[in-house]
Design a protein around this motif. Structure first.
Motif, PDB file in Angstrom:
ATOM      1  N   THR A  58       3.434  16.699   0.960  1.00 35.34           N
ATOM      2  CA  THR A  58       2.349  16.059   0.210  1.00 35.34           C
ATOM      3  C   THR A  58       1.958  16.953  -0.955  1.00 35.34           C
ATOM      4  OG1 THR A  58       1.572  15.109   2.272  1.00 35.34           O
ATOM      5  CG2 THR A  58       0.033  15.079   0.422  1.00 35.34           C
ATOM      6  N   SER A  95       0.866  -1.186   0.000  1.00 35.11           N
ATOM      7  CA  SER A  95       0.000   0.000   0.000  1.00 35.11           C
ATOM      8  C   SER A  95       0.898   1.230   0.000  1.00 35.11           C
ATOM      9  CB  SER A  95      -0.889   0.026   1.263  1.00 35.11           C
ATOM     10  OG  SER A  95      -0.081   0.304   2.394  1.00 35.11           O
ATOM     11  N   HIS A 104      -1.725  11.443  -4.618  1.00 36.37           N
ATOM     12  CA  HIS A 104      -2.704  12.052  -5.527  1.00 36.37           C
ATOM     13  C   HIS A 104      -2.039  12.528  -6.814  1.00 36.37           C
ATOM     14  CE1 HIS A 104      -4.756  13.632  -1.582  1.00 36.37           C
ATOM     15  NE2 HIS A 104      -4.767  12.315  -1.672  1.00 36.37           N
TER      16      HIS A 104
HETATM   17  C1  LIG Z   1      -4.294   7.350   0.038  1.00 36.10           C
HETATM   18  C2  LIG Z   1      -3.261   8.217   0.637  1.00 36.10           C
HETATM   19  C3  LIG Z   1      -2.110   7.702   1.256  1.00 36.10           C
HETATM   20  C4  LIG Z   1      -1.871   6.252   1.553  1.00 36.10           C
HETATM   21  O1  LIG Z   1      -2.134   5.360   0.556  1.00 36.10           O
HETATM   22  P1  LIG Z   1      -2.708   3.900   0.913  1.00 36.10           P
HETATM   23  O2  LIG Z   1      -2.437   3.136  -0.330  1.00 36.10           O
HETATM   24  O3  LIG Z   1      -4.148   4.081   1.230  1.00 36.10           O
HETATM   25  O4  LIG Z   1      -1.950   3.381   2.076  1.00 36.10           O
HETATM   26  C5  LIG Z   1      -1.172   8.596   1.733  1.00 36.10           C
HETATM   27  N1  LIG Z   1      -1.342   9.917   1.614  1.00 36.10           N
HETATM   28  C6  LIG Z   1      -2.425  10.462   1.029  1.00 36.10           C
HETATM   29  C7  LIG Z   1      -2.536  11.943   0.937  1.00 36.10           C
HETATM   30  C8  LIG Z   1      -3.441   9.635   0.555  1.00 36.10           C
HETATM   31  O5  LIG Z   1      -4.545  10.179   0.009  1.00 36.10           O
END
Ligand SMILES: *Cc1c(COP(=O)(O)O)cnc(C)c1O
Length: 447
Positions: A127, A55, A156
């Motif tokens: 992020t 993940s 994203h």
């Molecule tokens: C979805 C997401 C993650 C983690 O991804 P997973 O595959 O759900 O573990 C991390 N950061 C952001 C901003 C996300 O939207």
């Protein structure tokens, strides 16, 4: 109220029927050779070492294990964030330090980052929120100057670029997520992109689980992704989400956590065994979606541009500046309104799903009270941001429906306040007016 046949979901990965094949074929006997991650990402991230992960969160976990920072080291994160990321940092024995969020980009404010540095700072986690590029060059400069590690959360941001470079190639490491709600999906899985020097130190295989529940994730995610298709949504995922919510209220959150994951769950702790290993078929599942990436980005950006331009300078709506530091991939369409709940209710009445709280200002969440900070602009984002649909499969008629719904929801809205001014601008000395201005302009006029 009669159920509408066509509800526009807030998100869909816009898959083509053929996109399901590699994943389905992998469970049949006699499978063919599969492409690897390196091959399918060649054009976007050629300079990085790519490790398949169970993940996206495993990628961050694996990175933190690899760099092995001293306990209590500070990790600087934008306050408007996915709580799971903050929880992981804390679970690894590190200390999250909240940096204020730039409301134009939803990303870390580099000026506030400089103010939050201490001798314990070790890592900056940036992020590219909503697929909008962060001020990554300015932040990378701070990191290089201060000797800090840099990690990019690109969950994203597939298709987001800065200059000619794809994001995820600026830091020491980056996470990508291929979950069912991301803009490119492998029905689960993720990826850690590492700089070559760190890659030499990293173990190849992260921990993962093989229980029935872990193994069920990929097929359930496939059904969830299929259920977000607009033609199916009203009859599949939407009622399923209602059942899942009802079950969760009765104490069985398993289905809810897959179909409609919470955006603030204080009990959440990362469990590496809850996910199956990265599957050999995942790169092949990503390949056709990455092949369509440029078209998908162009289509999503066109939807955002069209709706934003048509609403224009209405004081009841404010828009982001997604391209302030590069080119956004349009995967999420954010807009500020006075009252996200009322706005959302009004949109849903017209069959357009909107999310009133994609994420929260984590610096104010009770679950992170120990790390609480004053981040007024992240608070503003948290209080006023809504997410509208912008997926690549929206046609002209659906886009017109979104615009109509938004216009009439805004008619019932109050004007939205502007975001608070950044601390630096508040403290900056006011420059003395020029001689010409002194003679003509009244003193009270703000520029
Ligand atoms: C979805 C997401 C993650 C983690 O991804 P997973 O595959 O759900 O573990 C991390 N950061 C952001 C901003 C996300 O939207």
């Amino acid at each position: 109220m009669p159920m509408r046949a066509r509800v526009l979901p807030k998100h869909t990965p816009s898959l083509h029927p053929g996109d399901y094949l590699p994943c389905v074929a992998a469970s049949l006997p006699g499978r063919r050779a599969q492409p690897g991650l390196r091959e399918v990402w060649r054009e976007l991230l050629a300079e990085r070492e790519l490790l398949g992960m169970p993940s996206g969160r495993h990628a961050l976990w694996h990175f933190l294990e690899t760099v092995d920072l001293p306990r209590g080291s500070e990790v600087l994160v934008s306050a408007y964030n996915f709580y799971v990321v903050v929880r992981l940092i804390e679970q690894c024995g590190l200390r999250p330090v909240f940096v204020d969020t730039d409301p134009r980009t939803l990303c870390m404010d580099p000026a506030d980052l400089r103010r939050k540095l201490t001798p314990s700072s070790a890592l900056v986690l940036v992020t590219h929120m909503f697929g909008i590029p962060a001020a990554i060059e300015a932040i990378a400069e701070v990191c290089a100057h201060e000797g800090l590690l840099l990690f990019e959360d690109c969950a994203h941001a597939v298709g987001t670029t800065v200059g000619e470079r794809h994001v995820g190639g600026f830091g020491d490491g980056a996470l990508f997520s291929f979950g069912p709600f991301k803009s490119v999906t492998a029905f689960g899985g993720g990826m850690l992109a590492l700089s070559p020097s760190l890659a030499r130190r990293a173990r190849r295989e992260p921990r993962s689980g093989r229980s029935v529940a872990a193994r069920a994730r990929v097929p359930v995610n496939l059904l969830i992704a299929a259920g977000t298709t607009p033609a199916l949504y009203a009859w599949t995922l939407r009622p399923l989400t209602r059942v899942a919510t009802a079950l969760a209220e009765r104490g069985s959150p398993l289905l809810r956590d897959l179909a409609a994951p919470a955006k603030d769950n204080a009990d959440y702790r990362f469990d590496p065994d809850a996910y199956p290993p990265f599957a050999a078929s995942m790169p092949a599942t990503l390949a056709p979606q990455l092949g369509r990436l440029h078209t998908a980005v162009a289509r999503r950006r066109a939807t955002i541009a069209h709706v934003s331009a048509a609403i224009g300078a209405d004081p009841r709506a404010r828009f982001l500046d997604g391209d302030a530091h590069g080119l956004a991939n349009g995967s999420y369409f954010g807009m500020y309104v006075d009252d996200p709940e009322a706005f959302t209710a009004s949109m849903i009445e017209r069959g357009v799903e909107v999310n009133p709280h994609e994420f929260y200002d984590c610096s104010r969440l009770p679950q992170f009270a120990e790390f609480a900070a004053e981040c007024p602009r992240a608070a503003y984002v948290s209080d006023h941001l809504v997410r509208l649909p912008s997926y690549a499969s929206l046609d002209g008629e659906s886009t017109a429906r979104i615009l109509d719904a938004a216009m009439s929801a805004l008619e019932r809205s109050a004007p939205v306040a502007p975001p608070p001014v950044a601390a630096q601008s508040r403290l900056a000395p006011v420059p003395p007016p020029s001689a010409a201005a002194r003679s003509s302009a009244p003193l009270t006029t703000a520029s």
